[in-house]
Motif scaffolding. Structure first.
Motif, short mmCIF file in Angstrom:
data_model
loop_
_atom_site.label_atom_id
_atom_site.label_comp_id
_atom_site.label_asym_id
_atom_site.label_seq_id
_atom_site.Cartn_x
_atom_site.Cartn_y
_atom_site.Cartn_z
N TYR A 148 7.48 1.54 106.69
CA TYR A 148 6.19 0.44 106.04
C TYR A 148 5.24 0.23 107.26
N MET A 149 5.87 0.12 108.38
CA MET A 149 4.93 -0.47 109.59
C MET A 149 4.23 0.68 109.55
N ASN A 150 4.48 2.34 109.96
CA ASN A 150 4.58 3.31 110.00
C ASN A 150 3.38 4.37 109.23
N SER B 165 11.95 0.80 109.13
CA SER B 165 10.61 1.06 110.22
C SER B 165 9.21 1.88 109.55
#
Length: 147
Positions: free
Chosen positions: A64-66, A62
Motif C-alpha cells: 500500500y505504501m509503495n 508493504s
C-alpha cells in the motif's frame, strides 16, 4: 485472561474500493515476454517453491505504501497491465490489485489496468508443465503438499 486478537496487517490500510478484473493464466502465460504486462507476486512468508518468470516480489504487507512508486515505474516503462497474485489469489492478490486500481482512478489513469491473476501461483502450478516451465526456482517437491 484471554489476549485480544492480533490485528491483521491490512487493518492498518483502507479497504480497496475497486475489485480488479481477473487475468486468466493462459493469457498471462502467452504475454510473459510482453513489456506491456508486469506480474507482481505479493507473497512474503510463503514465498517458496518458485515464482513466475519475470514477476516482481512486492510483499502485500508493504505494498500500500509503495503504490505510487510502482505506478511511476510502470508508467515510465510503458506497462499497460499489472497483474497481482499470491498463493491462491483470494486474499492478498485481490487486495493489492484493488489498491492499485484505486490508485489508477485517483491519478486519472486510463491507459494502465490493474488485474488479479486467476487462482494465483497454486493454480499456475496445477495447470501443468507448460506453466511450471515458465517459473524461476520451481521446486516440484514443495508443491506436492497442495495437490
Amino acid at each position: 485472561m484471554s489476549e485480544a486478537p492480533k490485528p491483521n496487517w491490512y487493518d492498518a490500510f483502507p479497504a480497496p474500493n475497486t475489485t480488479a478484473p481477473l487475468l486468466a493464466r493462459d493469457a498471462a502465460l502467452s504475454n510473459l515476454s510482453s513489456s506491456h504486462l508486469l506480474l507482481v507476486d505479493v507473497r512474503r512468508t510463503d514465498y517458496e517453491g518458485g515464482t513466475i518468470k519475470g514477476s516482481l516480489n512486492l510483499p502485500a504487507q508493504s505494498f500500500y505504501m509503495n503504490r505510487a512508486v510502482l505506478y511511476d515505474l510502470c508508467k515510465r516503462a510503458g506497462v499497460k497491465q499489472v497483474a497481482f497474485y499470491c498463493g491462491s489469489s483470494s486474499g492478498r492478490g485481490p487486495r493489492c490489485s484493488g489498491w492499485f486500481a484505486d490508485y489508477l482512478v485517483e491519478k486519472g489513469e486510463t491507459e494502465m489496468q490493474s488485474l488479479t491473476l486467476a487462482e494465483g501461483i497454486k493454480g499456475w502450478v496445477k495447470a501443468g508443465e507448460s506453466f511450471t516451465a515458465a517459473m524461476e526456482g520451481y521446486v516440484a517437491e514443495y508443491w506436492k503438499q497442495f495437490s
